[in-house]
Design a protein around this motif. Structure first.
Motif, PDB file in Angstrom:
ATOM      1  N   PHE A  74      10.826  -2.710  11.142  1.00 10.87           N
ATOM      2  CA  PHE A  74       9.737  -1.945  10.526  1.00 10.87           C
ATOM      3  C   PHE A  74       9.971  -1.763   9.027  1.00 10.87           C
ATOM      4  O   PHE A  74       9.068  -1.985   8.217  1.00 10.87           O
ATOM      5  CB  PHE A  74       9.601  -0.586  11.218  1.00 10.87           C
ATOM      6  N   LEU A  75      11.178  -1.372   8.655  1.00 14.00           N
ATOM      7  CA  LEU A  75      11.483  -1.150   7.242  1.00 14.00           C
ATOM      8  C   LEU A  75      11.340  -2.436   6.432  1.00 14.00           C
ATOM      9  O   LEU A  75      10.953  -2.408   5.266  1.00 14.00           O
ATOM     10  CB  LEU A  75      12.890  -0.570   7.082  1.00 14.00           C
ATOM     11  N   SER A  76      11.620  -3.567   7.052  1.00 14.40           N
ATOM     12  CA  SER A  76      11.482  -4.855   6.374  1.00 14.40           C
ATOM     13  C   SER A  76      10.023  -5.317   6.313  1.00 14.40           C
ATOM     14  O   SER A  76       9.517  -5.668   5.249  1.00 14.40           O
ATOM     15  CB  SER A  76      12.327  -5.902   7.101  1.00 14.40           C
ATOM     16  N   ASN A  77       9.343  -5.299   7.449  1.00 11.58           N
ATOM     17  CA  ASN A  77       7.991  -5.854   7.525  1.00 11.58           C
ATOM     18  C   ASN A  77       6.901  -4.957   6.948  1.00 11.58           C
ATOM     19  O   ASN A  77       5.806  -5.437   6.662  1.00 11.58           O
ATOM     20  CB  ASN A  77       7.643  -6.207   8.971  1.00 11.58           C
ATOM     21  N   CYS A  78       7.174  -3.692   6.800  1.00 14.77           N
ATOM     22  CA  CYS A  78       6.179  -2.765   6.245  1.00 14.77           C
ATOM     23  C   CYS A  78       6.593  -2.253   4.872  1.00 14.77           C
ATOM     24  O   CYS A  78       6.100  -1.220   4.411  1.00 14.77           O
ATOM     25  CB  CYS A  78       5.941  -1.598   7.199  1.00 14.77           C
ATOM     26  N   GLN A  79       7.471  -2.981   4.215  1.00 11.46           N
ATOM     27  CA  GLN A  79       7.942  -2.592   2.883  1.00 11.46           C
ATOM     28  C   GLN A  79       6.775  -2.644   1.900  1.00 11.46           C
ATOM     29  O   GLN A  79       6.187  -3.696   1.695  1.00 11.46           O
ATOM     30  CB  GLN A  79       9.051  -3.542   2.431  1.00 11.46           C
ATOM     31  N   ALA A 121       3.897  -2.250  -4.889  1.00 15.60           N
ATOM     32  CA  ALA A 121       2.791  -1.736  -5.701  1.00 15.60           C
ATOM     33  C   ALA A 121       1.871  -2.829  -6.235  1.00 15.60           C
ATOM     34  O   ALA A 121       0.662  -2.686  -6.212  1.00 15.60           O
ATOM     35  CB  ALA A 121       3.338  -0.899  -6.848  1.00 15.60           C
ATOM     36  N   GLY A 122       2.395  -3.933  -6.696  1.00 24.75           N
ATOM     37  CA  GLY A 122       1.565  -4.942  -7.346  1.00 24.75           C
ATOM     38  C   GLY A 122       0.919  -5.962  -6.430  1.00 24.75           C
ATOM     39  O   GLY A 122       0.172  -6.819  -6.890  1.00 24.75           O
ATOM     40  N   SER A 123       1.160  -5.887  -5.136  1.00 25.09           N
ATOM     41  CA  SER A 123       0.618  -6.919  -4.251  1.00 25.09           C
ATOM     42  C   SER A 123      -0.803  -6.587  -3.810  1.00 25.09           C
ATOM     43  O   SER A 123      -1.214  -5.430  -3.787  1.00 25.09           O
ATOM     44  CB  SER A 123       1.513  -7.097  -3.022  1.00 25.09           C
ATOM     45  N   VAL A 124      -1.544  -7.619  -3.450  1.00 26.27           N
ATOM     46  CA  VAL A 124      -2.927  -7.454  -3.011  1.00 26.27           C
ATOM     47  C   VAL A 124      -2.992  -6.609  -1.742  1.00 26.27           C
ATOM     48  O   VAL A 124      -3.823  -5.715  -1.616  1.00 26.27           O
ATOM     49  CB  VAL A 124      -3.583  -8.839  -2.760  1.00 26.27           C
ATOM     50  N   SER A 125      -2.103  -6.872  -0.812  1.00 24.65           N
ATOM     51  CA  SER A 125      -2.119  -6.179   0.474  1.00 24.65           C
ATOM     52  C   SER A 125      -1.422  -4.825   0.428  1.00 24.65           C
ATOM     53  O   SER A 125      -1.623  -3.995   1.300  1.00 24.65           O
ATOM     54  CB  SER A 125      -1.430  -7.041   1.531  1.00 24.65           C
ATOM     55  N   GLY A 126      -0.594  -4.631  -0.573  1.00 23.48           N
ATOM     56  CA  GLY A 126       0.240  -3.435  -0.624  1.00 23.48           C
ATOM     57  C   GLY A 126       1.579  -3.652   0.057  1.00 23.48           C
ATOM     58  O   GLY A 126       2.405  -2.758   0.123  1.00 23.48           O
ATOM     59  N   LEU A 136       5.144  -5.984   0.554  1.00 24.38           N
ATOM     60  CA  LEU A 136       6.070  -6.904  -0.082  1.00 24.38           C
ATOM     61  C   LEU A 136       5.948  -8.298   0.532  1.00 24.38           C
ATOM     62  O   LEU A 136       5.902  -9.297  -0.176  1.00 24.38           O
ATOM     63  CB  LEU A 136       7.509  -6.394   0.052  1.00 24.38           C
ATOM     64  N   LEU A 137       5.869  -8.360   1.857  1.00 22.87           N
ATOM     65  CA  LEU A 137       5.803  -9.653   2.544  1.00 22.87           C
ATOM     66  C   LEU A 137       4.376 -10.164   2.748  1.00 22.87           C
ATOM     67  O   LEU A 137       4.182 -11.222   3.345  1.00 22.87           O
ATOM     68  CB  LEU A 137       6.514  -9.561   3.902  1.00 22.87           C
ATOM     69  N   ASN A 139       2.013  -9.404   4.785  1.00 25.41           N
ATOM     70  CA  ASN A 139       1.780  -9.776   6.174  1.00 25.41           C
ATOM     71  C   ASN A 139       1.437  -8.547   7.012  1.00 25.41           C
ATOM     72  O   ASN A 139       2.322  -7.862   7.515  1.00 25.41           O
ATOM     73  CB  ASN A 139       3.026 -10.482   6.720  1.00 25.41           C
ATOM     74  N   TYR A 140       0.141  -8.285   7.159  1.00 22.86           N
ATOM     75  CA  TYR A 140      -0.303  -7.136   7.941  1.00 22.86           C
ATOM     76  C   TYR A 140       0.111  -7.240   9.405  1.00 22.86           C
ATOM     77  O   TYR A 140       0.524  -6.263  10.012  1.00 22.86           O
ATOM     78  CB  TYR A 140      -1.826  -7.008   7.892  1.00 22.86           C
ATOM     79  N   ALA A 141      -0.026  -8.427   9.976  1.00 23.48           N
ATOM     80  CA  ALA A 141       0.252  -8.592  11.408  1.00 23.48           C
ATOM     81  C   ALA A 141       1.698  -8.235  11.735  1.00 23.48           C
ATOM     82  O   ALA A 141       1.963  -7.516  12.705  1.00 23.48           O
ATOM     83  CB  ALA A 141      -0.063 -10.017  11.849  1.00 23.48           C
ATOM     84  N   ASN A 142       2.635  -8.718  10.935  1.00 25.56           N
ATOM     85  CA  ASN A 142       4.040  -8.400  11.199  1.00 25.56           C
ATOM     86  C   ASN A 142       4.326  -6.919  11.000  1.00 25.56           C
ATOM     87  O   ASN A 142       5.142  -6.338  11.717  1.00 25.56           O
ATOM     88  CB  ASN A 142       4.964  -9.248  10.326  1.00 25.56           C
ATOM     89  N   CYS A 143       3.664  -6.301  10.043  1.00 28.42           N
ATOM     90  CA  CYS A 143       3.841  -4.862   9.834  1.00 28.42           C
ATOM     91  C   CYS A 143       3.360  -4.094  11.065  1.00 28.42           C
ATOM     92  O   CYS A 143       4.062  -3.209  11.565  1.00 28.42           O
ATOM     93  CB  CYS A 143       3.094  -4.409   8.580  1.00 28.42           C
ATOM     94  N   LEU A 144       2.184  -4.435  11.577  1.00 27.48           N
ATOM     95  CA  LEU A 144       1.659  -3.734  12.753  1.00 27.48           C
ATOM     96  C   LEU A 144       2.521  -3.977  13.987  1.00 27.48           C
ATOM     97  O   LEU A 144       2.731  -3.064  14.789  1.00 27.48           O
ATOM     98  CB  LEU A 144       0.212  -4.148  13.027  1.00 27.48           C
ATOM     99  N   LEU A 145       3.026  -5.189  14.140  1.00 23.17           N
ATOM    100  CA  LEU A 145       3.919  -5.470  15.268  1.00 23.17           C
ATOM    101  C   LEU A 145       5.196  -4.640  15.166  1.00 23.17           C
ATOM    102  O   LEU A 145       5.675  -4.094  16.161  1.00 23.17           O
ATOM    103  CB  LEU A 145       4.260  -6.963  15.325  1.00 23.17           C
ATOM    104  N   SER A 146       5.725  -4.537  13.969  1.00 24.18           N
ATOM    105  CA  SER A 146       6.944  -3.751  13.765  1.00 24.18           C
ATOM    106  C   SER A 146       6.688  -2.270  13.997  1.00 24.18           C
ATOM    107  O   SER A 146       7.505  -1.574  14.602  1.00 24.18           O
ATOM    108  CB  SER A 146       7.479  -3.953  12.348  1.00 24.18           C
ATOM    109  N   TYR A 147       5.562  -1.790  13.510  1.00 28.96           N
ATOM    110  CA  TYR A 147       5.173  -0.392  13.724  1.00 28.96           C
ATOM    111  C   TYR A 147       5.042  -0.116  15.225  1.00 28.96           C
ATOM    112  O   TYR A 147       5.577   0.869  15.735  1.00 28.96           O
ATOM    113  CB  TYR A 147       3.856  -0.112  12.999  1.00 28.96           C
ATOM    114  N   SER A 148       4.363  -0.999  15.934  1.00 31.48           N
ATOM    115  CA  SER A 148       4.185  -0.839  17.380  1.00 31.48           C
ATOM    116  C   SER A 148       5.519  -0.856  18.112  1.00 31.48           C
ATOM    117  O   SER A 148       5.678  -0.188  19.133  1.00 31.48           O
ATOM    118  CB  SER A 148       3.297  -1.954  17.938  1.00 31.48           C
TER     119      SER A 148
END
Length: 151
Positions: free
Chosen positions: A55-60, A63-68, A70-71, A73-82
């Protein structure tokens, strides 16, 4: 869990979403533990530890990115959160309205470690990457650019 609530059903829908992860009866009578203590408890369990690291890696946030993210990748962030759901670090919606998440902990008794505790807690409560990933879920902006990375 991630779907937005229809305009005419904001409060009831948001409350159902909040209660889906951790029903109020599971924590309403308990004092909140310190977030750093909760993190340390998580680190003693290999499943929780690996899911928190994921989670800490995939949802990092970045500030300057389009998605907010670092990686980017919304899908990996949501998978990690879940993946945190069911561990001692299970995050939940803090209030019925909006997207504000937090594990069941606080930083009130952190002493000299309060800045570290606040930083850890804010990774959940003030995480632009996670918030944007949840907002984008199901509306078409979570596909294309931010696909899960294959191992």
């Amino acid at each position: 869990l991630f779907c937005s609530c229809p305009a005419g059903d904001q409060m009831a829908c948001a409350e159902r979403r909040r209660q889906t992860i951790v029903p109020i009866c599971s924590y309403e009578d308990k004092d909140k533990p310190n977030c750093l203590s909760l993190q340390n408890t998580c680190k003693t369990n290999y499943i929780c530890r690996s899911r928190l690291a994921d989670f800490l890696s995939n949802c990092q946030p970045k500030a300057g990115s389009v998605s907010g993210c670092l990686l980017e990748n919304y899908a990996n962030c949501l998978l990690s959160y879940s993946g945190l759901i069911g561990t001692v670090m299970t995050p939940n919606y803090v209030r019925s309205s909006g997207i504000s998440l937090s594990p069941w902990c606080d930083c009130s008794s952190s002493g000299n470690s309060k800045p570290d505790c606040d930083k850890f807690a804010e990774f959940f409560t003030n995480n632009r990457c996670l918030r944007n990933a949840i907002k984008a879920f199901g509306n078409g902006t979570d596909v294309g650019v931010w696909q899960p990375q294959t191992p």
